[in-house]
Design a protein around this motif. Structure first.
Motif, mmCIF file in Angstrom:
data_model
loop_
_atom_site.group_PDB
_atom_site.id
_atom_site.type_symbol
_atom_site.label_atom_id
_atom_site.label_comp_id
_atom_site.label_asym_id
_atom_site.label_seq_id
_atom_site.Cartn_x
_atom_site.Cartn_y
_atom_site.Cartn_z
ATOM 1 N N ASP A 29 53.519 33.155 66.731
ATOM 2 C CA ASP A 29 53.156 34.200 67.678
ATOM 3 C C ASP A 29 54.388 34.683 68.433
ATOM 4 O O ASP A 29 55.426 34.025 68.467
ATOM 5 N N SER A 30 54.271 35.832 69.051
ATOM 6 C CA SER A 30 55.344 36.406 69.861
ATOM 7 C C SER A 30 54.962 36.355 71.326
ATOM 8 O O SER A 30 53.791 36.554 71.697
ATOM 9 N N GLN A 31 55.961 36.097 72.165
ATOM 10 C CA GLN A 31 55.784 36.114 73.611
ATOM 11 C C GLN A 31 56.971 36.849 74.226
ATOM 12 O O GLN A 31 58.121 36.500 73.959
ATOM 13 N N GLY A 32 56.667 37.871 75.034
ATOM 14 C CA GLY A 32 57.731 38.636 75.665
ATOM 15 C C GLY A 32 58.660 39.299 74.665
ATOM 16 O O GLY A 32 59.851 39.455 74.934
ATOM 17 N N GLY A 33 58.153 39.676 73.509
ATOM 18 C CA GLY A 33 58.967 40.329 72.510
ATOM 19 C C GLY A 33 59.782 39.383 71.640
ATOM 20 O O GLY A 33 60.564 39.829 70.803
ATOM 21 N N VAL A 34 59.607 38.069 71.849
ATOM 22 C CA VAL A 34 60.358 37.074 71.076
ATOM 23 C C VAL A 34 59.390 36.342 70.153
ATOM 24 O O VAL A 34 58.406 35.745 70.600
#
Length: 327
Positions: A230-235
């Motif tokens: 998954d991605s969080q904050g674009g990362v």
């Protein structure tokens, strides 16, 4: 690495955004990219630029990145019932000048200069040798190209790193401690991680061929299976695991005062994770860990000594827009 003997000797992606923190990136990503893990870091200072670019690249479009390499190694050696351990932690920061290659859309030319090194920790047996080797790396340059898939080619390194042996005292005799910080093959592997590009076909899992440097004894070859998270904050997080086989150095190990008769290793742990900035299309962090065990036969003066070896490694690569160390 430690060897017993009767004598001692010293042997002498997207080129628009890659490498640039775009103003539309999230504030969180900017803050994290300016906060290196190194104690006392000051990300507001930039290292001096590299003078000159190859004439066939777009020098006016070059962008600067800073690469921090953190290596923790814990080799252990058992010979004739005696166990010796090394405890090593060192860091290397480099400046990367990244430019689009003229006439080759999606391809990048990279010039890397090793700017500074730091020996964070070393056992007494290893300290002098690693201090000298790390100091000698400063100013060395590496040049390579990267295509749109993240493949590294035309790799040229100034590195003259060779295994070194220094004399050590052992119970009942003398021995050699063999050390190696990072050779050219190791730097190529770091380049591949720094410019890693995820699969673009939308698959959640994919496999690629891999190589891991294990100087001075050889290399590991095999396949790496990646799993997109998954991605969080674009990362985006990408986990990976290696299935690999050891290949000894062909023709023996040059520069050592003994011959290596046989080397055999197996990996017990070989995995890691990547943090990938999906908007700026570049790696922010790669962490890779290894635990390997094996045996080695060292021949000297007509005698062969069997050595049991294990080593754990934790390698971390981080990329920054600004120089990450205080000075």
């Amino acid at each position: 690495m430690l060897f017993r003997s009767r004598e001692t000797a010293d042997v002498p992606p997207d080129t628009r955004s890659f490498g640039v923190a775009d103003s539309r990136s999230s504030e969180k990503a900017d803050a994290e990219n300016k906060a290196p893990a190194t104690s006392g870091a000051d990300s507001s200072r930039e290292a001096p630029g590299i003078a000159g670019n190859p004439s066939d690249n777009n020098a006016s479009q070059a962008r600067m990145l800073y690469q921090e390499l953190d290596v923790i190694r814990k080799p252990q050696f058992a010979i004739l019932g005696e166990v010796k351990e090394q405890d090593l932690h060192y860091q290397i920061v480099s400046e990367l000048r990244v430019a689009p290659r003229a006439g080759r859309e999606g391809s990048l030319a990279v010039e890397q200069t090793i700017y500074d090194t730091r020996l964070v920790m070393a056992d007494e047996l290893s300290k002098a040798s690693f201090t000298d080797s790390l100091a000698a790396m400063k100013g060395q340059r590496i040049r390579f190209n990267v295509n749109e898939r993240g493949d590294v080619s035309d790799f040229v390194a100034d590195s003259k790193e060779r295994p070194k042996s220094v004399a050590v005292d052992l119970t009942g005799g003398r021995g050699f401690l063999v050390t190696s910080v990072m050779d050219a093959d190791g730097w190529k592997e770091i380049a591949e991680w720094s410019f890693f590009v995820p699969a673009e076909d939308g698959k959640r899992e994919w496999t690629r061929r891999m190589m891991h440097d294990f100087a001075p004894l050889g290399s590991w070859y095999g396949d790496t299976r990646f799993r997109r998270g998954d991605s969080q904050g674009g990362v985006m997080r990408i986990d990976f695991a290696h299935a690999m086989t050891f290949s000894p150095t062909a023709g023996g190990i040059a520069g050592l005062p003994f011959a290596v008769a046989k080397v055999a290793f197996k990996s017990e742990v070989a995995d890691g994770a990547i943090e990938y900035d999906s908007y700026n299309k570049r790696v922010r962090k790669v962490q890779e860990r290894f635990l390997v065990r094996g045996t080695l036969g060292a021949e000297l003066f007509g005698e062969t000594a069997g050595i049991e070896i294990s080593e754990s490694q934790l390698l971390t690569v981080k990329l920054y827009d600004k120089y990450p160390w205080s000075r």
